[in-house]
Design a protein around this motif. Structure first.
Motif, short mmCIF file in Angstrom:
data_model
loop_
_atom_site.label_atom_id
_atom_site.label_comp_id
_atom_site.label_asym_id
_atom_site.label_seq_id
_atom_site.Cartn_x
_atom_site.Cartn_y
_atom_site.Cartn_z
N VAL A 1 6.96 -6.31 3.18
CA VAL A 1 6.32 -6.97 4.36
C VAL A 1 5.78 -5.88 5.55
O VAL A 1 4.83 -6.46 6.23
CB VAL A 1 7.22 -7.86 4.90
N ALA A 2 6.55 -4.97 5.87
CA ALA A 2 6.30 -4.04 6.82
C ALA A 2 6.29 -2.46 6.03
O ALA A 2 6.41 -1.65 6.95
CB ALA A 2 7.37 -3.83 7.84
N ALA A 3 5.64 -2.41 5.14
CA ALA A 3 5.50 -1.33 4.38
C ALA A 3 4.54 -0.55 5.41
O ALA A 3 5.06 0.81 5.32
CB ALA A 3 4.80 -1.61 3.13
N GLY A 4 3.47 -0.71 5.79
CA GLY A 4 2.55 0.03 6.32
C GLY A 4 3.12 0.63 7.87
O GLY A 4 3.13 1.69 8.43
N ALA A 5 4.02 -0.22 8.39
CA ALA A 5 4.61 0.02 9.90
C ALA A 5 5.67 1.20 9.49
O ALA A 5 6.00 2.14 10.16
CB ALA A 5 5.09 -1.12 10.46
N LEU A 6 6.59 0.83 8.23
CA LEU A 6 7.49 1.73 8.33
C LEU A 6 6.83 3.17 7.64
O LEU A 6 7.44 4.28 8.29
CB LEU A 6 8.60 1.39 7.05
N GLU A 7 5.86 3.37 6.97
CA GLU A 7 5.33 4.72 6.58
C GLU A 7 4.97 5.33 7.54
O GLU A 7 5.10 6.53 7.68
CB GLU A 7 4.25 4.47 5.46
N ARG A 8 3.99 4.34 8.43
CA ARG A 8 3.64 5.18 9.69
C ARG A 8 4.81 5.70 10.55
O ARG A 8 4.44 6.66 11.36
CB ARG A 8 2.48 4.17 10.41
N LEU A 9 5.82 4.98 10.77
CA LEU A 9 6.92 5.40 11.56
C LEU A 9 7.51 6.83 11.00
O LEU A 9 7.87 7.43 11.71
CB LEU A 9 7.98 4.29 11.70
N ASP B 1 0.34 -2.95 5.08
CA ASP B 1 -0.38 -2.11 3.84
C ASP B 1 0.11 -0.68 4.19
O ASP B 1 -0.26 -0.13 5.14
CB ASP B 1 -1.90 -2.41 3.67
N SER B 2 0.22 0.07 3.11
CA SER B 2 0.58 1.13 2.97
C SER B 2 -0.65 2.21 3.41
O SER B 2 -1.87 1.80 3.03
CB SER B 2 1.19 1.93 1.75
N VAL B 3 -0.26 3.53 3.58
CA VAL B 3 -1.66 4.22 4.11
C VAL B 3 -2.22 4.58 2.66
O VAL B 3 -3.65 4.57 2.65
CB VAL B 3 -1.10 5.64 4.52
N SER B 4 -1.45 4.85 1.80
CA SER B 4 -2.08 5.03 0.37
C SER B 4 -3.03 4.02 -0.17
O SER B 4 -4.18 4.46 -0.97
CB SER B 4 -1.11 5.19 -0.72
N ARG B 5 -3.04 2.85 0.13
CA ARG B 5 -4.24 1.80 -0.08
C ARG B 5 -5.60 2.20 0.16
O ARG B 5 -6.59 1.87 -0.26
CB ARG B 5 -3.65 0.26 0.41
N LEU B 6 -5.46 2.86 1.41
CA LEU B 6 -6.77 3.29 1.82
C LEU B 6 -7.66 4.43 1.03
O LEU B 6 -8.72 4.70 1.22
CB LEU B 6 -6.72 4.01 3.56
N GLY B 7 -6.75 5.26 0.19
CA GLY B 7 -7.26 6.06 -0.69
C GLY B 7 -7.28 5.49 -2.07
O GLY B 7 -7.76 6.46 -3.03
N GLU B 8 -7.40 4.09 -2.25
CA GLU B 8 -7.64 3.73 -3.65
C GLU B 8 -9.00 3.69 -3.93
O GLU B 8 -9.79 3.38 -3.20
CB GLU B 8 -7.14 2.17 -3.56
N VAL B 9 -9.37 4.03 -5.19
CA VAL B 9 -10.68 4.52 -5.46
C VAL B 9 -11.26 3.32 -6.13
O VAL B 9 -12.68 3.26 -5.97
CB VAL B 9 -10.69 5.67 -6.77
N GLY B 10 -10.51 2.30 -6.99
CA GLY B 10 -11.30 1.41 -7.46
C GLY B 10 -11.43 0.19 -6.45
O GLY B 10 -10.71 0.01 -5.44
N CYS B 11 -12.53 -0.89 -6.96
CA CYS B 11 -12.65 -1.90 -5.91
C CYS B 11 -12.59 -3.37 -6.82
O CYS B 11 -12.65 -3.15 -7.94
CB CYS B 11 -14.06 -1.78 -5.41
#
Length: 216
Positions: free
Chosen positions: A181-189, A52-62
């Motif tokens: 599949v590895a979006a979160g890992a790549l973004e954090r790298l 999961d990308s970092v941006s998902r942590l900032g999603e406002v809606g639930c």
């Protein structure tokens, strides 16, 4: 007989204070990583730092499938640490150089814009806000590598390698998309190593206690 001592001028002291504040702003930025963990710890529906990308942590809606109750923490972090990057670079512009300073300011403002445009509110705007960050940060590391090559050759090599790695990771993240599949890992790298690389460049300029010259 007392040895003559040279005292720093007021202008020189002010310049060191300004640079010290800029360095401090850049040195503390690795703390950003903790805000990701704070936000992720409260998510419901499952969150993966690899997928999961970092941006998902900032999603406002639930929704029933996923919710990030601490989205304000994440978006506020994008804004706050972005301001630290832009402001710190400007205050430390003399040792950083014009090009690196400009690239870091662009990166910081891009981070701020990302925090103000959550992914689930306007995906296109969010992508436009975040793109400069992924371009400017690797370039800044390469420029800083050349800047410190003579005085700190080991750091220069690390910065050059980090710039190449973060650039490749940024390209991989963009090509894979938010749902890769590895979006979160790549973004954090692409993002995390920059925090430490810039902090290492700023470290020698951090505020330090003044020392008094003794009398002989």
């Amino acid at each position: 007989m007392h040895r003559a001592t040279t005292r720093p001028t007021a202008g020189g002291s002010r310049a060191r204070t300004v640079m010290g504040l800029g360095a401090l702003a850049l040195v503390v930025r690795p703390a950003y990583i903790a805000t990701e963990y704070v936000a992720a710890a409260a998510t419901t529906g499952g969150y993966s730092f690899v997928a999961d990308s970092v941006s998902r942590l900032g999603e406002v809606g639930c929704s029933a499938a996923y919710c990030s109750p601490r989205h304000e923490v994440m978006n506020g972090s994008f804004v706050g640490f972005g301001l630290l990057l832009a402001g710190g670079a400007l205050l430390l512009a003399r040792p950083l150089g014009t090009w690196a300073t400009g690239l870091l300011v662009v990166s910081g403002l891009s981070s701020v814009a990302t925090g103000l445009a959550p992914l689930d509110q306007d995906a296109a705007l969010h992508a436009a806000a975040a793109t400069p960050l992924f371009v400017a940060q690797p370039l800044a590391l390469l420029v800083l590598s050349a800047r410190v090559r003579e005085d700190r050759p080991r750091l220069a090599r690390v910065l050059r390698a980090t710039g190449v790695v973060t650039a490749a990771a940024a390209v991989g993240f963009v090509l894979s998309g938010e749902d890769g599949v590895a979006a979160g890992a790549l973004e954090r790298l692409a993002l995390w190593p920059v925090l430490f690389g810039v902090a290492a460049v700023a470290w020698p300029h951090r505020p330090r206690p003044a020392t008094r010259a003794g009398a002989a």
